[in-house]
Design a protein around this motif. Structure first.
Motif, PDB file in Angstrom:
ATOM      1  N   ALA A  53       0.357   8.545 -15.135  1.00 26.91           N
ATOM      2  CA  ALA A  53       0.428   6.742 -14.526  1.00 26.91           C
ATOM      3  C   ALA A  53       1.199   6.838 -13.586  1.00 26.91           C
ATOM      4  O   ALA A  53       0.427   6.077 -12.925  1.00 26.91           O
ATOM      5  CB  ALA A  53       0.853   6.176 -15.732  1.00 26.91           C
ATOM      6  N   ALA A  54       2.034   7.558 -13.302  1.00 24.92           N
ATOM      7  CA  ALA A  54       3.523   6.767 -12.292  1.00 24.92           C
ATOM      8  C   ALA A  54       2.659   7.109 -11.252  1.00 24.92           C
ATOM      9  O   ALA A  54       3.303   6.350  -9.431  1.00 24.92           O
ATOM     10  CB  ALA A  54       4.861   7.613 -12.347  1.00 24.92           C
ATOM     11  N   ALA A  55       2.058   8.489 -10.934  1.00 25.37           N
ATOM     12  CA  ALA A  55       1.055   9.220  -9.870  1.00 25.37           C
ATOM     13  C   ALA A  55       0.272   7.817  -9.626  1.00 25.37           C
ATOM     14  O   ALA A  55      -0.130   7.992  -8.235  1.00 25.37           O
ATOM     15  CB  ALA A  55       0.771  10.452  -9.736  1.00 25.37           C
ATOM     16  N   MET A  56      -0.376   8.000 -10.188  1.00 30.86           N
ATOM     17  CA  MET A  56      -1.441   6.984 -10.658  1.00 30.86           C
ATOM     18  C   MET A  56      -1.162   5.727  -9.405  1.00 30.86           C
ATOM     19  O   MET A  56      -1.590   4.995  -8.632  1.00 30.86           O
ATOM     20  CB  MET A  56      -2.750   6.876 -11.428  1.00 30.86           C
ATOM     21  N   ALA A  57       0.285   4.627  -9.945  1.00 33.17           N
ATOM     22  CA  ALA A  57       0.386   3.526  -9.828  1.00 33.17           C
ATOM     23  C   ALA A  57       0.960   3.533  -8.374  1.00 33.17           C
ATOM     24  O   ALA A  57       1.005   2.900  -7.432  1.00 33.17           O
ATOM     25  CB  ALA A  57       1.061   3.517 -10.636  1.00 33.17           C
ATOM     26  N   ARG A  58       1.809   5.231  -8.167  1.00 31.42           N
ATOM     27  CA  ARG A  58       2.449   4.584  -6.731  1.00 31.42           C
ATOM     28  C   ARG A  58       0.639   4.827  -5.892  1.00 31.42           C
ATOM     29  O   ARG A  58       1.456   4.669  -4.409  1.00 31.42           O
ATOM     30  CB  ARG A  58       3.068   5.938  -6.583  1.00 31.42           C
ATOM     31  N   GLY A  61      -0.042   1.352  -4.879  1.00 27.18           N
ATOM     32  CA  GLY A  61       0.590   1.260  -3.828  1.00 27.18           C
ATOM     33  C   GLY A  61       0.593   0.936  -2.569  1.00 27.18           C
ATOM     34  O   GLY A  61       0.558   0.573  -1.459  1.00 27.18           O
ATOM     35  N   LEU A  62       0.446   2.796  -2.200  1.00 22.88           N
ATOM     36  CA  LEU A  62       0.224   2.966  -0.504  1.00 22.88           C
ATOM     37  C   LEU A  62      -1.236   2.792  -0.043  1.00 22.88           C
ATOM     38  O   LEU A  62      -1.031   1.827   0.693  1.00 22.88           O
ATOM     39  CB  LEU A  62       0.487   4.657  -0.770  1.00 22.88           C
ATOM     40  N   GLN A  63      -2.571   2.221  -1.319  1.00 24.04           N
ATOM     41  CA  GLN A  63      -3.681   2.038  -0.773  1.00 24.04           C
ATOM     42  C   GLN A  63      -3.444   0.637  -1.043  1.00 24.04           C
ATOM     43  O   GLN A  63      -4.393   0.061   0.944  1.00 24.04           O
ATOM     44  CB  GLN A  63      -4.596   2.574  -1.485  1.00 24.04           C
ATOM     45  N   ALA A  64      -3.156  -0.111  -1.147  1.00 22.49           N
ATOM     46  CA  ALA A  64      -2.911  -1.735  -0.704  1.00 22.49           C
ATOM     47  C   ALA A  64      -2.159  -1.580   0.748  1.00 22.49           C
ATOM     48  O   ALA A  64      -2.334  -2.512   1.320  1.00 22.49           O
ATOM     49  CB  ALA A  64      -2.073  -2.259  -2.308  1.00 22.49           C
ATOM     50  N   LYS A 107      -0.373  11.068   2.886  1.00 17.58           N
ATOM     51  CA  LYS A 107       0.108  10.959   2.056  1.00 17.58           C
ATOM     52  C   LYS A 107      -1.366  10.919   0.860  1.00 17.58           C
ATOM     53  O   LYS A 107      -0.706  11.216   0.250  1.00 17.58           O
ATOM     54  CB  LYS A 107       1.249   9.641   2.116  1.00 17.58           C
ATOM     55  N   ILE A 108      -1.866   9.207   0.824  1.00 14.29           N
ATOM     56  CA  ILE A 108      -2.837   9.351  -0.249  1.00 14.29           C
ATOM     57  C   ILE A 108      -3.510  10.560   0.075  1.00 14.29           C
ATOM     58  O   ILE A 108      -4.459  10.924  -1.313  1.00 14.29           O
ATOM     59  CB  ILE A 108      -4.126   7.861   0.696  1.00 14.29           C
ATOM     60  N   THR A 109      -4.632  10.928   0.747  1.00 14.09           N
ATOM     61  CA  THR A 109      -4.467  11.978   1.384  1.00 14.09           C
ATOM     62  C   THR A 109      -5.110  13.179   0.449  1.00 14.09           C
ATOM     63  O   THR A 109      -5.552  13.668  -0.054  1.00 14.09           O
ATOM     64  CB  THR A 109      -5.341  12.455   2.316  1.00 14.09           C
TER      65      THR A 109
END
Length: 286
Positions: A53-58, A61-64, A107-109
């Motif tokens: 859940a924390a990784a998905m939230a991060r 945030g990076l995508q935003a 990072k997102i990739t």
């Protein structure tokens, strides 16, 4: 969990009257090992769900942030028009923005690739199990919930009514499950037995707690006989407290009498890998 521990202790006290002190001590040690394994598996599972859940939230945030920077970049280009007309300072700012975008994209990739690899491993396990066990059997259900593989086997395939002795027919099904577990030595498998709510008392067993635990350990022993590493196995009894449906008809009670084998990949290693890559990227950006 507390009820399970109390009942396990109570069962051991009853058995202690019929066995020697040495045998009683051995049973105590085995019970403690089993409890430790269950506690460890539960903690790992909860930690993995929280980390995901924390990784998905991060990632969100990076995508935003990436979307905002892309919008800023487009606005700069639209405002200035041709890049050749930009001032030296504006060109430098644009270059920094583009460099930052590349870092965020990387990072997102990497995060998405890691998540995809974990999902691919889980999918491969499900495919292997369905191919080995047979997906057309209505009494065997294989699915994935929150990244964990569940194999649910109907009570009638494993045990006779009121018994915790595994039937000879069940060994055929469990041998296929054992083959898949053996192919994943870094995974853990928790055998979780469920009963209906009909009161049970037979022999030294006091209630449905005892029955569910005995059924779980019976399946664990069969898997161990099938050469599954016992360090991968956990036995757990849930009594009648986690029903699939209401225990109001014979058909529904039959659905609730089941055994689940939970195949749990050690995804803590996956999250350690993600954290390491993120830290390396942050270090490169300094």
């Amino acid at each position: 969990m507390k009820k399970l521990m109390l009942l396990s202790v109570a069962g051991m006290l009853i058995l202690s009257s019929c066995v020697s002190k040495k045998e009683f001590t051995t049973l105590q040690e085995k019970q403690k090992e089993t409890q430790d394994l269950l506690n460890s598996a539960t903690v790992k599972l909860n930690s993995c769900m929280s980390d995901k859940a924390a990784a998905m939230a991060r990632m969100e945030g990076l995508q935003a942030q990436l979307a905002d920077m892309r919008k800023t970049n487009e606005d700069l280009i639209n405002t200035k028009g041709n890049l050749t007309t930009l001032t030296q300072k504006g060109a430098e700012n644009l270059e920094k923005s583009l460099e930052s975008l590349k870092e965020k994209d990387l990072k997102i990739t990497r995060l998405q690739d890691a998540l995809n690899r974990k999902d691919s491993v889980t999918l491969a396990i499900v495919t292997s199990l369905k191919k080995a066990v047979g997906i057309n059997d209505p009494d065997i259900e294989i699915n994935v919930e929150k990244g964990v593989v569940f194999i649910s086997i109907a009570d009638k395939l494993l045990f006779k009514s009121g018994s915790y002795d595994v039937t000879s027919e069940a060994r055929n099904v469990l041998s296929k499950v054992a083959k898949v577990i053996n192919s994943k030595p870094s995974f853990e498998a928790m055998v979780e037995a469920h009963t209906d709510n009909v009161p049970y008392q037979k022999g030294v067993l006091l209630d449905n707690w005892d029955l569910s635990v005995k059924r779980a350990t019976s399946v664990v022993r069969v898997l161990e006989d099938l050469d599954v590493n016992p360090q991968q196995l956990v036995a757990a009894g849930r009594s009648h407290y986690v029903p699939l449906v209401a225990n109001d008809t014979a058909e529904n009670r039959a659905k609730n009498r089941r055994t689940r084998i939970v195949v749990m990949p050690k995804i803590d290693q996956f999250y350690e890998m993600v954290e390491k890559e993120m830290k390396e990227l942050e270090g490169q950006g300094k």
